[in-house]
Design a protein around this motif. Structure first.
Motif, PDB file in Angstrom:
ATOM      1  N   UNK A 116       0.823  -1.214   0.000  1.00  0.00           N
ATOM      2  CA  UNK A 116       0.000   0.000   0.000  1.00  0.00           C
ATOM      3  C   UNK A 116       0.853   1.258   0.000  1.00  0.00           C
ATOM      4  N   UNK A 117       1.870   1.285   0.827  1.00  0.00           N
ATOM      5  CA  UNK A 117       2.741   2.469   0.904  1.00  0.00           C
ATOM      6  C   UNK A 117       3.422   2.720  -0.438  1.00  0.00           C
ATOM      7  N   UNK A 118       3.855   1.666  -1.095  1.00  0.00           N
ATOM      8  CA  UNK A 118       4.562   1.795  -2.379  1.00  0.00           C
ATOM      9  C   UNK A 118       3.632   2.320  -3.474  1.00  0.00           C
ATOM     10  N   UNK A 119       2.379   1.901  -3.464  1.00  0.00           N
ATOM     11  CA  UNK A 119       1.469   2.214  -4.575  1.00  0.00           C
ATOM     12  C   UNK A 119       0.429   3.288  -4.256  1.00  0.00           C
ATOM     13  N   UNK A 120       0.517   3.939  -3.104  1.00  0.00           N
ATOM     14  CA  UNK A 120      -0.506   4.903  -2.698  1.00  0.00           C
ATOM     15  C   UNK A 120      -0.774   6.014  -3.724  1.00  0.00           C
ATOM     16  N   UNK A 121       0.225   6.650  -4.333  1.00  0.00           N
ATOM     17  CA  UNK A 121      -0.074   7.696  -5.322  1.00  0.00           C
ATOM     18  C   UNK A 121      -0.950   7.197  -6.473  1.00  0.00           C
ATOM     19  N   UNK A 122      -0.721   5.980  -6.926  1.00  0.00           N
ATOM     20  CA  UNK A 122      -1.537   5.419  -8.004  1.00  0.00           C
ATOM     21  C   UNK A 122      -2.950   5.111  -7.518  1.00  0.00           C
ATOM     22  N   UNK A 123      -3.076   4.696  -6.270  1.00  0.00           N
ATOM     23  CA  UNK A 123      -4.401   4.418  -5.705  1.00  0.00           C
ATOM     24  C   UNK A 123      -5.226   5.704  -5.660  1.00  0.00           C
ATOM     25  N   UNK A 124      -4.604   6.801  -5.208  1.00  0.00           N
ATOM     26  CA  UNK A 124      -5.279   8.100  -5.142  1.00  0.00           C
ATOM     27  C   UNK A 124      -5.682   8.553  -6.548  1.00  0.00           C
ATOM     28  N   UNK A 125      -4.798   8.378  -7.515  1.00  0.00           N
ATOM     29  CA  UNK A 125      -5.087   8.777  -8.899  1.00  0.00           C
ATOM     30  C   UNK A 125      -6.226   7.951  -9.489  1.00  0.00           C
ATOM     31  N   UNK A 126      -6.262   6.666  -9.180  1.00  0.00           N
ATOM     32  CA  UNK A 126      -7.329   5.795  -9.688  1.00  0.00           C
ATOM     33  C   UNK A 126      -8.683   6.220  -9.138  1.00  0.00           C
ATOM     34  N   UNK A 127      -8.746   6.535  -7.848  1.00  0.00           N
ATOM     35  CA  UNK A 127      -9.998   6.987  -7.242  1.00  0.00           C
ATOM     36  C   UNK A 127     -10.465   8.278  -7.905  1.00  0.00           C
TER      37      UNK A 127
END
Length: 345
Positions: A229-240
């Motif tokens: 989660x920490x590694x991919x958080x920016x992409x998660x925020x962008x996807x939302x």
């Protein structure tokens, strides 16, 4: 799965059913955290001089607890469960597809080895990424609809089908149901990292142990998910951001790519905002992954016992049928012997 698990008499669909069941239970338990992290991730702080609000909701949340309190005050307890039906449908289908293809691909890899041995870290990540990509292509429409439901303002709540129609009737048409697919395909590294780390940590901390205790499964699942989660958080925020309604400040113009979302967030809030909602995201991820892996391990054992019982019942029925057929054959043969001497006379 470890080297010993190759002998486990559980088919890929059995692993998939166990994983999907665990995921549904885990996500249902922590769903309010999912609402909170989604609301935090779609909001953008408003600067002085901005004429339009930069978020799809009237309320601005300063923290996870603030979001929790305001959602309950404005929407009631039910507000914490907006879109739960679509979410659980998406979670169940995604995890079923993921675990099915993960089991298939991993079994094929192990069977191709002259000397069966657990795959290395790189291969575990590759297997997880391949399984995740296949799962995302088929299940992302439910994810898009769920994200829309979670971010709908009070007074504009819609059901699963009505929200789906809203997406289809938007600027993107049917393709809107696959908004964020590219980001999702990139994000397959999240479950890939999660399950790759899970397998490696399991082999390091519990080598040769076929069945883990519940707390061991929870610990491994939580640690591996926190890292991913920490590694991919920016992409998660962008996807939302891609899958939710466009902010009023964009006058209905949706984002076209996750890079555009990231640029918009950085422009208005700075680069650290790419990690907004990290606390509830990690907390939710740890709880879900820990509960999922703990439940999945138990469900796998349950299904193994169930399948063994079904096989035993089936074998008994086949044996009884074979015995009955043999008995009938013997009876017929005996009658034939009695008839033959009469014919001969």
């Amino acid at each position: 799965m470890t080297g010993k698990d190759i002998q486990t008499p559980l088919p890929p669909w059995g692993n998939a059913l166990a994983g999907a069941t665990g995921a549904a239970l885990a996500n249902a338990i922590v769903y309010p955290l999912d609402i909170v992290k989604t609301r935090l991730q779609v909001q953008v702080k408003q600067k002085k001089g901005d004429l339009e609000p930069l978020t799809t909701n009237d309320e601005h949340y300063t923290s996870s607890l603030d979001a929790l309190r305001k959602i309950i005050d404005n929407e009631g307890i039910t507000g914490l469960y907006s879109g739960i039906h679509g979410s659980l449908l998406g979670v169940t289908s995604t995890n079923f597809a993921y675990f099915y293809w993960y089991s298939v691909v991993r079994s094929l890899y192990l069977s191709s080895q002259k000397i069966p041995s657990p795959p290395g870290t790189a291969m575990e990540l590759s297997i997880g990424a391949a399984a995740g990509a296949v799962a995302q292509v088929f299940t992302i429409p439910v994810s898009v609809i769920t994200t829309r439901q979670q971010t709908q303002p009070k007074g504009d709540k819609k059901g699963l089908l009505d929200t789906g129609k809203e997406v289809v009737h938007s600027e993107d048409g049917w393709t809107g149901l696959w908004r964020g697919l590219k980001a999702s395909l990139v994000l397959v590294v999240n479950p890939a990292i999660t399950y790759g780390a899970y397998q490696r940590l399991r082999e390091l901390l519990f080598p040769g142990k076929a069945n883990l205790r519940p707390w061991e499964s929870f610990f491994l699942g939580a640690m591996s998910k926190a890292l991913a989660t920490i590694v991919t958080q920016p992409l998660i925020v962008a996807k939302v951001g891609l899958q939710s309604r466009p902010p009023p400040a964009r006058q209905g113009k949706p984002f076209k790519s996750f890079l555009e979302v990231m640029s918009y967030i950085i422009e208005h809030e700075g680069p650290l905002a790419l990690f907004k909602g990290l606390a509830p995201q990690v907390t939710k991820g740890i709880l879900v992954q820990g509960l999922l892996m703990m439940t999945k391990e138990r469900m796998e054992i349950l299904f193994i016992v169930l399948f063994a019982y079904v096989r035993k019942v089936r074998d008994n029925k086949l044996r009884q049928a074979a015995d009955a057929a043999a008995s009938q054959a013997n009876t017929a043969a005996a009658r034939a012997k009695d008839v033959l001497p009469v014919i001969a006379k």
